[in-house]
Scaffold this motif. Sequence first.
Motif, PDB file in Angstrom:
ATOM      1  N   GLY A   1      -5.751  -2.396   4.526  1.00 18.01           N
ATOM      2  CA  GLY A   1      -4.385  -2.271   4.049  1.00 18.01           C
ATOM      3  C   GLY A   1      -3.427  -1.819   5.124  1.00 18.01           C
ATOM      4  N   SER A   2      -3.516  -0.537   5.475  1.00 19.93           N
ATOM      5  CA  SER A   2      -2.603  -0.037   6.501  1.00 19.93           C
ATOM      6  C   SER A   2      -2.868   1.436   6.770  1.00 19.93           C
ATOM      7  N   ALA A   3      -2.130   1.958   7.757  1.00 23.04           N
ATOM      8  CA  ALA A   3      -2.227   3.377   8.106  1.00 23.04           C
ATOM      9  C   ALA A   3      -1.667   4.270   7.010  1.00 23.04           C
ATOM     10  N   ASN A   4      -1.047   3.689   5.998  1.00 17.07           N
ATOM     11  CA  ASN A   4      -0.506   4.498   4.907  1.00 17.07           C
ATOM     12  C   ASN A   4      -1.597   5.210   4.117  1.00 17.07           C
ATOM     13  N   TRP A   5      -2.850   4.746   4.236  1.00 16.88           N
ATOM     14  CA  TRP A   5      -3.946   5.470   3.597  1.00 16.88           C
ATOM     15  C   TRP A   5      -4.038   6.890   4.158  1.00 16.88           C
ATOM     16  N   TYR A   6      -3.812   7.036   5.442  1.00 15.27           N
ATOM     17  CA  TYR A   6      -3.789   8.382   6.029  1.00 15.27           C
ATOM     18  C   TYR A   6      -2.466   9.077   5.721  1.00 15.27           C
ATOM     19  N   ASN A   7      -1.382   8.348   5.885  1.00 13.83           N
ATOM     20  CA  ASN A   7      -0.064   8.966   5.758  1.00 13.83           C
ATOM     21  C   ASN A   7       0.213   9.469   4.345  1.00 13.83           C
ATOM     22  N   LYS A   8      -0.206   8.722   3.340  1.00 11.49           N
ATOM     23  CA  LYS A   8       0.120   9.067   1.966  1.00 11.49           C
ATOM     24  C   LYS A   8      -0.894   9.991   1.306  1.00 11.49           C
ATOM     25  N   ALA A   9      -2.100  10.063   1.834  1.00  7.61           N
ATOM     26  CA  ALA A   9      -3.108  10.942   1.247  1.00  7.61           C
ATOM     27  C   ALA A   9      -2.744  12.401   1.485  1.00  7.61           C
ATOM     28  N   ASP A  10      -2.975  13.231   0.475  1.00  6.31           N
ATOM     29  CA  ASP A  10      -2.857  14.676   0.684  1.00  6.31           C
ATOM     30  C   ASP A  10      -4.095  15.189   1.423  1.00  6.31           C
ATOM     31  N   ASN A  11      -5.243  14.675   1.025  1.00  6.46           N
ATOM     32  CA  ASN A  11      -6.509  15.041   1.662  1.00  6.46           C
ATOM     33  C   ASN A  11      -7.334  13.774   1.862  1.00  6.46           C
ATOM     34  N   GLY A  12      -8.064  13.706   2.988  1.00  6.29           N
ATOM     35  CA  GLY A  12      -8.835  12.504   3.275  1.00  6.29           C
ATOM     36  C   GLY A  12     -10.222  12.829   3.790  1.00  6.29           C
ATOM     37  N   PHE A  13     -11.214  12.043   3.356  1.00  6.59           N
ATOM     38  CA  PHE A  13     -12.611  12.328   3.674  1.00  6.59           C
ATOM     39  C   PHE A  13     -13.359  11.046   4.027  1.00  6.59           C
TER      40      PHE A  13
ATOM     41  N   ILE B   1       0.829  -1.206   0.000  1.00  5.80           N
ATOM     42  CA  ILE B   1       0.000   0.000   0.000  1.00  5.80           C
ATOM     43  C   ILE B   1       0.863   1.254   0.000  1.00  5.80           C
ATOM     44  N   LYS B   2       1.900   1.267   0.801  1.00  7.05           N
ATOM     45  CA  LYS B   2       2.814   2.415   0.846  1.00  7.05           C
ATOM     46  C   LYS B   2       3.441   2.660  -0.519  1.00  7.05           C
ATOM     47  N   ARG B   3       3.889   1.600  -1.154  1.00  8.41           N
ATOM     48  CA  ARG B   3       4.573   1.733  -2.450  1.00  8.41           C
ATOM     49  C   ARG B   3       3.631   2.245  -3.528  1.00  8.41           C
ATOM     50  N   VAL B   4       2.427   1.645  -3.635  1.00  5.96           N
ATOM     51  CA  VAL B   4       1.548   2.019  -4.738  1.00  5.96           C
ATOM     52  C   VAL B   4       0.932   3.410  -4.528  1.00  5.96           C
ATOM     53  N   LEU B   5       0.631   3.773  -3.286  1.00  6.16           N
ATOM     54  CA  LEU B   5       0.082   5.116  -3.053  1.00  6.16           C
ATOM     55  C   LEU B   5       1.126   6.188  -3.337  1.00  6.16           C
ATOM     56  N   THR B   6       2.373   5.902  -3.010  1.00  6.28           N
ATOM     57  CA  THR B   6       3.454   6.836  -3.355  1.00  6.28           C
ATOM     58  C   THR B   6       3.543   6.995  -4.873  1.00  6.28           C
ATOM     59  N   LYS B   7       3.462   5.881  -5.580  1.00  9.19           N
ATOM     60  CA  LYS B   7       3.541   5.908  -7.043  1.00  9.19           C
ATOM     61  C   LYS B   7       2.371   6.673  -7.652  1.00  9.19           C
ATOM     62  N   ILE B   8       1.165   6.429  -7.134  1.00  3.48           N
ATOM     63  CA  ILE B   8      -0.020   7.112  -7.648  1.00  3.48           C
ATOM     64  C   ILE B   8       0.059   8.610  -7.389  1.00  3.48           C
ATOM     65  N   ARG B   9       0.483   8.981  -6.201  1.00  2.00           N
ATOM     66  CA  ARG B   9       0.563  10.408  -5.863  1.00  2.00           C
ATOM     67  C   ARG B   9       1.561  11.135  -6.761  1.00  2.00           C
ATOM     68  N   TRP B  10       2.708  10.525  -7.001  1.00  2.00           N
ATOM     69  CA  TRP B  10       3.713  11.153  -7.859  1.00  2.00           C
ATOM     70  C   TRP B  10       3.243  11.213  -9.306  1.00  2.00           C
ATOM     71  N   HIS B  11       2.477  10.227  -9.731  1.00  2.00           N
ATOM     72  CA  HIS B  11       1.944  10.250 -11.088  1.00  2.00           C
ATOM     73  C   HIS B  11       0.991  11.434 -11.265  1.00  2.00           C
ATOM     74  N   ALA B  12       0.145  11.692 -10.266  1.00  2.00           N
ATOM     75  CA  ALA B  12      -0.775  12.830 -10.327  1.00  2.00           C
ATOM     76  C   ALA B  12      -0.008  14.152 -10.341  1.00  2.00           C
ATOM     77  N   ARG B  13       1.077  14.224  -9.610  1.00  2.00           N
ATOM     78  CA  ARG B  13       1.883  15.446  -9.582  1.00  2.00           C
ATOM     79  C   ARG B  13       2.546  15.702 -10.929  1.00  2.00           C
ATOM     80  N   ARG B  14       3.147  14.658 -11.488  1.00  2.00           N
ATOM     81  CA  ARG B  14       3.877  14.827 -12.745  1.00  2.00           C
ATOM     82  C   ARG B  14       2.941  15.119 -13.916  1.00  2.00           C
ATOM     83  N   ASN B  15       1.726  14.572 -13.850  1.00  2.00           N
ATOM     84  CA  ASN B  15       0.799  14.718 -14.973  1.00  2.00           C
ATOM     85  C   ASN B  15      -0.288  15.762 -14.730  1.00  2.00           C
TER      86      ASN B  15
END
Length: 257
Positions: free
Chosen positions: A184-196, A138-152
């Motif tokens: 999954g894990s607490a990384n859902w909170y840690n890796k999210a920029d915003n959470g609802f 979860i940590k790895r894929v959320l990091t990858k997804i977040r960076w993809h959104a930033r770059r694109n």
Amino acid sequence: QHYKPAKRMLNVWTGIPGHGKSEFLDALMVNLALEQNWKFAVFSPENFPWELYVQKLSEKILGKKFFQANEAELKPVIEFMEEHFFLIEPDEDHVTVETLLALNTDAVKRFGVDGIVWDPFNEIDFQIRNNENETNFIKRVLTKIRWHARRNDYLMNIVAHPTKMLRDVKTKKYLVPTLYDINGSANWYNKADNGFTVYRNFDTKIIDVHIQKIKFKIHGKVGVVQFNYELGSGRFLEIDDSLNGFVDSQPVGMNLK
């Protein structure tokens, strides 16, 4: 005041099944399309077939059920939907994070989308590496997804179900799940920029939207905003507005240029 959407961010949405998290995100997309001319690409297996999903989104503009509208009302709405909403549809045998990210890239380049939705995350095939547990995955894929959104340069929204639902000992009602409760894990909170979290009170019929995390204060603040949900149109009306006599169920003015 609580949330100002911005691109290059990762939003995580959760809530008890049937409480309206996907419906609220749909409303947010429609409003951004209408008010800011944003375009969206959506991966949403739970809303198959696509035609019915488009009907549901259209009702939020019409202010009434799709088949209650006449042809003159429907024509500009359907044209608007075709220009602002696009389907992400991977091969059913290759629904992986990497495949979806490639389709995200394609949607940005081909259609110029501003936001993307994956709903829900558990429809994706997890490709966990050797010697990798679910937490690290979860940590790895959320990091990858977040960076993809930033770059694109797009806003990424992921809908994820909680892994467990706790009840209040006295009232027996479900408690409001947090980002830490997602499977999954607490990384859902840690890796999210915003959470609802979207939570429905079945006694009062009020929808509470809990803004649990806002990374940058320029984009809002944590707190709770309450809404009434209109069944016919699928619209969410902020409680403060309804108390002031605001009447819902009116078509949106379709000056869409």
